[in-house]
Design a protein around this motif. Structure first.
Motif, PDB file in Angstrom:
ATOM      1  N   ASP A  50       3.830   5.105 -11.581  1.00 60.94           N
ATOM      2  CA  ASP A  50       2.913   4.032 -11.174  1.00 60.94           C
ATOM      3  C   ASP A  50       3.663   2.762 -10.800  1.00 60.94           C
ATOM      4  OD1 ASP A  50       0.414   5.454 -12.048  1.00 60.94           O
ATOM      5  OD2 ASP A  50       1.480   5.379 -13.962  1.00 60.94           O
ATOM      6  N   GLN A 141       2.772   5.606  -1.752  1.00 62.68           N
ATOM      7  CA  GLN A 141       1.600   6.073  -2.499  1.00 62.68           C
ATOM      8  C   GLN A 141       1.027   4.904  -3.310  1.00 62.68           C
ATOM      9  OE1 GLN A 141       3.321   9.513  -4.460  1.00 62.68           O
ATOM     10  NE2 GLN A 141       4.090  10.271  -2.531  1.00 62.68           N
ATOM     11  N   HIS A 142       0.799   5.094  -4.596  1.00 66.79           N
ATOM     12  CA  HIS A 142       0.182   4.000  -5.364  1.00 66.79           C
ATOM     13  C   HIS A 142       1.235   3.160  -6.105  1.00 66.79           C
ATOM     14  CE1 HIS A 142       0.867   7.113  -8.308  1.00 66.79           C
ATOM     15  NE2 HIS A 142       0.664   6.246  -9.272  1.00 66.79           N
TER      16      HIS A 142
END
Ligand code: DHB
Ligand code: FE
Length: 280
Positions: A50, A141-142
């Motif tokens: 993340d 992505q995130h």
């Protein structure tokens, strides 16, 4: 508690960014270098961290010789870059992770480290090239990013032992963060190189390999060097090893190396990369 799931080291040579933009990764000059990255990309794609904490050095885009924080940390919602004059393209901004950034800042200051807190900084090739290398097409992505810069340009610079302790303090701050985020830590720059002066072009491949060994098994051995010794052994910009040392400090416990590549020279540098995982 947020969890550090891995550590990645890589050189951040601007020419890498140019090579990717030109699509010449498979040419004889570059292919052995770029062959070092698919295993790390696959791991990232599987684990989908993340947050990336990126230890890098600002080469002058934002922090020039007139204003040089020893340690600085970004707390911004996003980070842009700009033309640095190396020929690398200006790329879309990366997204910042403000909550963990502020938590780290608070914990650092509480624990006697006093970084410069940056709510508005541009990030240079020290950060953008490694992220571009790991996420093809710059598809992050995130992933959210926390830039942490260490002065490697202007004397006096923080000692390797201090960089290690700084990394450890950040690692402990991550562990005390309420949340279940997966965090990957980057140590960028290095290994041996010198870009100007009489010894421009110096590379010490034996030392580079030894550093990568020690980073895994005995990082404290690397903290015994002074920056003058690193300069003597690995060239003036060999001091960028300090970012790898900070990254390793951040991982706190024992680690295992699951991947390594080393090619020299790439541009002017001994170019290494490693993927380290915490040993349970
Ligand atoms: C090179 C290496 C670096 O670490 C850097 O910041 C700039 C250039 C090089 O080898 O060309
Ligand atoms: Fe550099």
């Amino acid at each position: 508690m947020a969890k550090i799931i891995g550590g990645i080291t890589t050189s951040h040579i601007p020419a890498i960014g140019v090579a990717m933009d030109r699509g010449i990764e498979d040419t004889p000059y570059w292919k052995d270098f770029f062959a070092g990255y698919p295993p790390i990309r696959e791991w990232l794609n599987k684990e989908k961290p993340d947050i990336a904490i990126v230890f890098y050095n600002d080469h002058g885009l934002e922090m020039f010789l007139d204003k040089k924080p020893t340690f600085a940390i970004g707390c911004a919602p996003q980070y842009e870059n700009a033309d640095e004059g190396w020929g690398i393209a200006t790329i879309p901004p990366v997204t910042g992770e403000t909550e963990l950034s502020w938590h780290i800042v608070n914990e650092l200051i509480e624990n006697d480290f006093d970084p410069t807190v940056c709510q508005d900084i541009k990030v240079d090739h020290g950060l953008t090239v490694p992220l571009s290398l790991m996420y093809p097409g710059r598809n992050y992505q995130h992933l959210k990013v926390i830039p942490v810069s260490i002065n490697c340009e202007r004397h006096p610079m923080p000692k390797p032992s201090r960089c290690y302790a700084f990394g450890q303090a950040i690692g402990r701050a991550v562990e005390s963060f309420a949340g279940d985020q997966k965090v990957v830590v980057f140590g960028t720059g290095g290994l041996s190189h010198q870009l100007d002066g009489e010894r421009a072009g110096i590379i010490n491949a034996d030392f580079d390999e030894e550093c990568m060994d020690k980073l895994v098994s005995d990082p404290e051995a690397l903290t015994k060097y002074t920056n003058d010794e690193l300069t003597e052994i690995a060239g003036a910009q060999g001091v960028e090893l300090n970012m790898w040392i900070a990254m390793r400090g951040c991982m706190l416990g024992k680690v295992k190396e699951v991947h390594r590549n080393y090619v020299a020279p790439i541009s002017n540098t001994g170019a290494g990369t490693q993927l380290l995982l915490p040993e349970d």
